[in-house]
Design a protein around this motif. Sequence first.
Motif, PDB file in Angstrom:
ATOM      1  N   PRO A 167     -17.098  28.265 -42.144  1.00 41.41           N
ATOM      2  CA  PRO A 167     -17.699  29.412 -41.835  1.00 41.41           C
ATOM      3  C   PRO A 167     -18.442  29.369 -40.712  1.00 41.41           C
ATOM      4  N   ALA A 168     -18.813  28.117 -39.983  1.00 37.63           N
ATOM      5  CA  ALA A 168     -19.463  28.104 -38.898  1.00 37.63           C
ATOM      6  C   ALA A 168     -18.701  28.596 -37.636  1.00 37.63           C
ATOM      7  N   MET A 169     -17.449  28.251 -37.823  1.00 39.23           N
ATOM      8  CA  MET A 169     -16.605  28.444 -36.826  1.00 39.23           C
ATOM      9  C   MET A 169     -16.184  30.061 -36.899  1.00 39.23           C
ATOM     10  N   ILE A 170     -16.213  30.523 -38.053  1.00 38.40           N
ATOM     11  CA  ILE A 170     -15.968  31.782 -38.292  1.00 38.40           C
ATOM     12  C   ILE A 170     -17.256  32.860 -37.416  1.00 38.40           C
ATOM     13  N   PHE A 171     -18.388  32.098 -37.891  1.00 33.26           N
ATOM     14  CA  PHE A 171     -19.703  32.902 -37.476  1.00 33.26           C
ATOM     15  C   PHE A 171     -19.484  33.007 -35.902  1.00 33.26           C
ATOM     16  N   ILE A 172     -19.232  31.884 -35.311  1.00 37.74           N
ATOM     17  CA  ILE A 172     -19.036  31.752 -33.831  1.00 37.74           C
ATOM     18  C   ILE A 172     -17.975  32.659 -33.330  1.00 37.74           C
ATOM     19  N   TYR A 173     -16.997  32.792 -34.015  1.00 30.86           N
ATOM     20  CA  TYR A 173     -15.804  33.686 -33.535  1.00 30.86           C
ATOM     21  C   TYR A 173     -16.305  35.166 -33.703  1.00 30.86           C
ATOM     22  N   ALA A 174     -17.058  35.460 -34.741  1.00 29.35           N
ATOM     23  CA  ALA A 174     -17.592  36.899 -35.125  1.00 29.35           C
ATOM     24  C   ALA A 174     -18.610  37.318 -34.122  1.00 29.35           C
ATOM     25  N   GLY A 175     -19.349  36.047 -33.445  1.00 30.65           N
ATOM     26  CA  GLY A 175     -20.484  36.447 -32.365  1.00 30.65           C
ATOM     27  C   GLY A 175     -19.706  36.709 -31.144  1.00 30.65           C
ATOM     28  N   THR A 176     -18.820  35.782 -30.527  1.00 29.21           N
ATOM     29  CA  THR A 176     -18.240  36.002 -29.306  1.00 29.21           C
ATOM     30  C   THR A 176     -16.799  36.129 -28.916  1.00 29.21           C
ATOM     31  N   GLY A 177     -16.055  36.129 -30.148  1.00 23.61           N
ATOM     32  CA  GLY A 177     -14.761  36.608 -30.035  1.00 23.61           C
ATOM     33  C   GLY A 177     -13.859  35.397 -29.559  1.00 23.61           C
ATOM     34  N   THR A 178     -14.275  34.412 -29.061  1.00 15.63           N
ATOM     35  CA  THR A 178     -13.402  33.256 -28.673  1.00 15.63           C
ATOM     36  C   THR A 178     -13.896  31.701 -29.294  1.00 15.63           C
ATOM     37  N   LEU A 179     -13.013  31.105 -29.306  1.00 14.91           N
ATOM     38  CA  LEU A 179     -13.603  29.577 -29.797  1.00 14.91           C
ATOM     39  C   LEU A 179     -13.099  28.761 -28.632  1.00 14.91           C
ATOM     40  N   ASP A 180     -12.783  28.947 -27.307  1.00 18.28           N
ATOM     41  CA  ASP A 180     -12.649  27.995 -26.190  1.00 18.28           C
ATOM     42  C   ASP A 180     -13.631  27.063 -26.033  1.00 18.28           C
ATOM     43  N   PHE A 181     -13.311  25.807 -25.906  1.00 17.12           N
ATOM     44  CA  PHE A 181     -14.364  24.971 -25.311  1.00 17.12           C
ATOM     45  C   PHE A 181     -14.882  25.449 -23.771  1.00 17.12           C
ATOM     46  N   ALA A 182     -16.104  25.194 -23.515  1.00 17.60           N
ATOM     47  CA  ALA A 182     -16.375  25.351 -22.019  1.00 17.60           C
ATOM     48  C   ALA A 182     -17.344  24.416 -21.902  1.00 17.60           C
ATOM     49  N   PRO A 183     -17.572  23.869 -20.597  1.00 17.84           N
ATOM     50  CA  PRO A 183     -18.462  22.578 -20.472  1.00 17.84           C
ATOM     51  C   PRO A 183     -19.936  23.147 -20.650  1.00 17.84           C
ATOM     52  N   GLY A 184     -20.370  24.375 -20.284  1.00 21.52           N
ATOM     53  CA  GLY A 184     -21.514  24.996 -20.587  1.00 21.52           C
ATOM     54  C   GLY A 184     -21.880  25.503 -21.865  1.00 21.52           C
ATOM     55  N   GLY A 185     -20.914  25.366 -22.834  1.00 19.92           N
ATOM     56  CA  GLY A 185     -21.039  26.016 -24.092  1.00 19.92           C
ATOM     57  C   GLY A 185     -20.656  27.524 -24.046  1.00 19.92           C
ATOM     58  N   ILE A 186     -20.305  27.975 -25.079  1.00 22.00           N
ATOM     59  CA  ILE A 186     -20.049  29.528 -25.062  1.00 22.00           C
ATOM     60  C   ILE A 186     -21.034  30.355 -25.879  1.00 22.00           C
ATOM     61  N   LEU A 187     -22.012  29.792 -26.488  1.00 21.97           N
ATOM     62  CA  LEU A 187     -22.863  30.406 -27.374  1.00 21.97           C
ATOM     63  C   LEU A 187     -23.854  31.146 -26.522  1.00 21.97           C
ATOM     64  N   SER A 188     -24.218  30.662 -25.369  1.00 26.61           N
ATOM     65  CA  SER A 188     -25.455  31.256 -24.518  1.00 26.61           C
ATOM     66  C   SER A 188     -25.413  32.627 -24.520  1.00 26.61           C
ATOM     67  N   TRP A 189     -24.302  33.470 -24.444  1.00 24.04           N
ATOM     68  CA  TRP A 189     -24.248  34.909 -24.131  1.00 24.04           C
ATOM     69  C   TRP A 189     -24.048  35.635 -25.479  1.00 24.04           C
ATOM     70  N   ALA A 190     -23.765  34.949 -26.632  1.00 24.81           N
ATOM     71  CA  ALA A 190     -23.665  35.644 -27.971  1.00 24.81           C
ATOM     72  C   ALA A 190     -25.090  36.338 -28.510  1.00 24.81           C
ATOM     73  N   GLY A 191     -26.055  35.854 -27.964  1.00 31.76           N
ATOM     74  CA  GLY A 191     -27.303  36.497 -28.565  1.00 31.76           C
ATOM     75  C   GLY A 191     -27.560  36.128 -29.757  1.00 31.76           C
ATOM     76  N   PHE A 192     -27.243  34.905 -30.566  1.00 30.99           N
ATOM     77  CA  PHE A 192     -27.618  34.643 -31.821  1.00 30.99           C
ATOM     78  C   PHE A 192     -29.002  34.139 -31.853  1.00 30.99           C
ATOM     79  N   LYS A 193     -29.710  34.497 -32.993  1.00 33.32           N
ATOM     80  CA  LYS A 193     -31.210  34.372 -33.106  1.00 33.32           C
ATOM     81  C   LYS A 193     -31.067  32.709 -33.291  1.00 33.32           C
ATOM     82  N   PRO A 194     -32.471  31.926 -32.796  1.00 36.31           N
ATOM     83  CA  PRO A 194     -32.509  30.707 -32.716  1.00 36.31           C
ATOM     84  C   PRO A 194     -32.425  30.112 -34.068  1.00 36.31           C
ATOM     85  N   LEU A 195     -32.754  30.745 -35.099  1.00 34.27           N
ATOM     86  CA  LEU A 195     -32.462  30.258 -36.443  1.00 34.27           C
ATOM     87  C   LEU A 195     -30.957  30.007 -36.772  1.00 34.27           C
ATOM     88  N   LEU A 196     -30.261  30.945 -36.498  1.00 35.93           N
ATOM     89  CA  LEU A 196     -28.946  30.872 -36.579  1.00 35.93           C
ATOM     90  C   LEU A 196     -28.320  29.705 -36.137  1.00 35.93           C
TER      91      LEU A 196
END
Lengths: 504, 511, 140
Positions: free
Chosen positions: A181-210
């Motif tokens: 589920p965590a993986m699908i959450f990330i995919y739902a937020g970013t549309g990608t799952l590729d590894f990137a050295p700086g992370g991919i979530l920074s631009w997804a705009g997730f709430k801190p709690l999430l």
Amino acid sequence: MNEIYSIQPFLGVLISASAVLFIITAKRPNIREGWPFLFAIINFAVIASMLPAILAGNEITFTVARVLPGVAIAFRVDAMGLLFGLVSSSLWIVTSAYSIGYMRTLSEHAQTRYYCFFALSLSAAAGVAFAGNLFTMYLFYEMLSFATYPLVTHHQDDEAKKSGRKYLGYIVGTSVGLVLPAMIFIYAGTGTLDFAPGGILSWAGFKPLLICGLVLMFVFGFAKAGIMPFHSWLPAAMVAPTPVSALLHAVAVVKVGAFCIFRTLTHIFGVDLLGSTGLDFLGLHSINMGTVVAVIASFTILTASLIALSQDGLKRRLAFSTIGQLSYIILGAALLSPKGITGGLLHIGMHAFGKITLFFCAGAIFVTTGVKNISDMTGIGRRMPWTMGAFFVGSLSVIGLPPCGGFISKWFLLVGTLESGQLAFMAVLLSSSLLNAAYFLPIVYRAFFCTEEESKFEKKIDEAPSWCLGPLLFTALVSIALFIYPHIFLTLAQMAAKTITGGG
Amino acid sequence: MSSHFPAIIIIAPLIAGFLISLSSLANRRFCFPIAVAGLGIAFYSSIGLIVSVFEKGVIQYRLGGWAPPMGIEYRIDYLNAFVLIMVSGVAFVNIFAVKKTAERDLPEKLGPFYSLYVLFTAGLLGITATGDAFNLYVLLEIAALTGYALIGIGSGQNSGRAAHSALNYIFMGTIGASFYLLGIGYLYIATGTLNMADLARVLPSLFGSNVIMAAFAICMTGLFMKMALFPMHGWLPNAYAYSSPAAASLIAPLTTKVMIYVMIRICLFVFTPAFSFEFINIKGAMVIVASVAIVAGSLFALSQKSLTKMLTYIIVAEVGYMVGGFWLGNKEGMTGSILHIANDAVMTLCLFLAAGIFAYKIKPRGEILIKDLGSMFSRMPVTMGAFVVAGLSIIGVPPACGFFSKWYLILGGIKAGQYWFCAALIFSSLVNVILFFRIFESAFFGSTCSNHEHGSAHETGHHNDHEAVIDEAPASMLVPLLVSTAMLIVLGFGTKFIVTQIIEKAISGMI
Amino acid sequence: MDVLGYIISKYNYWGFVLLMMVGMYAMIVKNNLMKKILGMNILQTAIILFFVSTSAKTKATLPILEHGHGDHAIHAVDYINPLPHVLMLTAIVVSVATLGVALALALKVYKEYGTLEEDEIFEAQKKKLNPEMQEGEVNS
């Protein structure tokens, strides 16, 4: 940094898997056992052949198939992945030799199946190491879970059955229940799952709690890393034959878990995001996610070491030691500092060689004398001096004392705590080292230094078969060599740390 | 020729059905080749259909040349071209596998069996292809009647129970179909047409009408009964579990899936999404019903001792997957639902084929219990291997196809904010892990050995290695099994193609 | 609005609803399989009647033009809609076929268990299962 498109990483995965065909069709035991050996060497050669390119600062990529929009089965070898790939593939060679000695001496049943699934597990481990995105990593992670099940339950008795249930229950339960589920959450937020050295979530705009929730889902979800409270499969899985415990439960499986956490923390969330996302803790003051993970890891380190003290079964003690040591790696990542990350990555390699030596020794003792419990090992040093000598070297490495490789990784971890200014974790590391010494050194001491009456063995040298003894002496020597020549691992780890932290 | 594929795909098996009946009077040996020919033509046409849909878009075929809305129209778009391939493919592959079982279990009834088999397939293909709401009812009943008979044939010890459960199935099925018919009647009263495309054009102006509301409710209730959506699933487990394995491996993968297709067709292409998802507010409620179905199906499956019974309850849970995914009402959920129709059909086929092989080899005259599968890995490694792949696919392990539909379903659940549905899916995956590993474990450890079968205790530990003799099923059963197993992986790798090239086009403009 | 008048003016539909309920009641509640089959048939008949009734019209005839085009104006009110009737021909065939299959299965059940009472059938199934299980335990 250049990207090289090459099939090498895929070959690294494929070669070990294809060994299965040869092993199944082999008619005679000698040939059957020759194949894993041969394939292990080829596999290592292929993986090592990527080293120059990586050291030159390149990355090697390969895409097998695009299975979902934005998600492919793809490989991307960077310094970090290669480090892990090198460790697991080199140790496969050694373990193949050791397996021959162990399995033949005990004339175990179903050896063909054993070698097949062993090869498959290694293939899966390489897949995790080289995975270019979270999906590929998950795929091989699950493949590893299922491929190791027949190995853990190799004895096919009731105890194996129970342990097998526990093993799969924890490993698959957490990966399906938390990681997926965590993986699908990330995919739902970013549309990608590729590894990137700086992370991919920074631009997804997730709430801190999430984000916090996701971090915890990954940390606990990759239960192969044995973070408490999802650790108890590991001691249970020690019912497996010792070579399995040695390679899979000290190196491949558990390191895969730690590596997966390391990878997601650094390449999905990114060091910056983890450092800047925090929870208001009881409304008093905010702690960032890196610290949260570090606290979880520290808890595991200390608790596992304390439990290890009370274990009498040698393999169980080693298992709890492993649980503790794995969290060093997580802690390294969670420190979010370049030195800490270097230390964590180095520890993958350093601990692997030390711990596999210890397991080999445990197996050799069992093969030769049938003894499993530490209390029955008084005086065993007189009978098996070489084995116990290697055991001593292995313990030094795990404790983190010179002249063994473990010292270097621990050193970097300690510097990392200083660098990030979190001295509490330094205390954790140091006290854990003390505990490690407390549960390892008495074994060695009592093995060599005891009175004639206490000794449970005659003073006659009767070592393990040379197929067992050779590998364990070799890994012990490598442990020492890694102290003197850590360059390859160190360079790779430093390169990885540099990319992860953005050149800092 | 190729322009008549929409008709041929139904007529070929229909004619084959009659020819089989006739030829069985002369010589039973002809039955099988005729059935293969009929299904082969249907399968070939379904491939031809999807190719021409790719080339030319939607195909409108006028049966007998009568123009719609008066005449019956067969309308092939991306959605049903996809389902047609699935239906005809499963039927075609399966018939080779069931030959041996049918010949052994039903030697006297080979003619009726094959004839019902192809007629059943014809009915399902017709349901899928038709563009006429009443024609759909007729074909629904053709498929249902042949299905009742196939289940009722039964075999061995179970024949009494099979007849009894088939009778119960008739009751539920008839209520379901009657409801559907009644709903169609309401629609006809309100609109004066039965052509689906025509209905979709007329209906938007009538959204406020109570008649339409009632028609929708009645139609859906009927369909839910037919697709065995919990709590209306009562007929399914017994009917599938006690039927002859030869019939079960055809009916189990297809019936519920085609009914779900009908639900999708009616909701999207007759009532239009504007009505189904926006005008009436049942989305949330349906997702909850589906989540309950998933959880309940999984729990029931957990309590079963019999292999086939367990598989049937898994079907009940999977129906919940698809219904829930559809009613999420977003693109991802819909994609997952449609993808799962095909994936689940192949997975169920694979599992039931393996179950059929176990029945054929180890327990021809009764229910296979999970404990009967002891040391199967050594006795039947190929069958068991295929079973493992199918099991992993049901659990949702990549790269098997089950993972990807689950992926889309969970993704849809997250995007729609329906976290309970996601939780139900995860829960069901976890239960599936237990379900299948219970079987794998028993097959791996050889639990039969630890019973009293072999008497002396010293044999128990390691003996199955030395003693177990590989005793595989005949190739005619193994090859279809392996083909369907390979399809699981192929579908998994083909997910991107299916999703972007077929499903997205099928539902484009709808969501 | 006058409820009674409303009900009376649609008496035929109320009749079908009643028939349907009778059928459903029998299918759900009755213990005897034959009664259930009868209930099923009543249900189907109710729906057939409903369809037929929707296009019934007093003082109207079949839509066959006796005089061809031209001479008279054609008033829809003079003709009934034949389509529901035609559809019901199919539905009748279906219902007869269902009845046939159901009776055949009931016959098979009767041959197997010697009864059509459902509780007795369950009893017999249990009895049949139990010796089987004991036998199975002896074997295994």
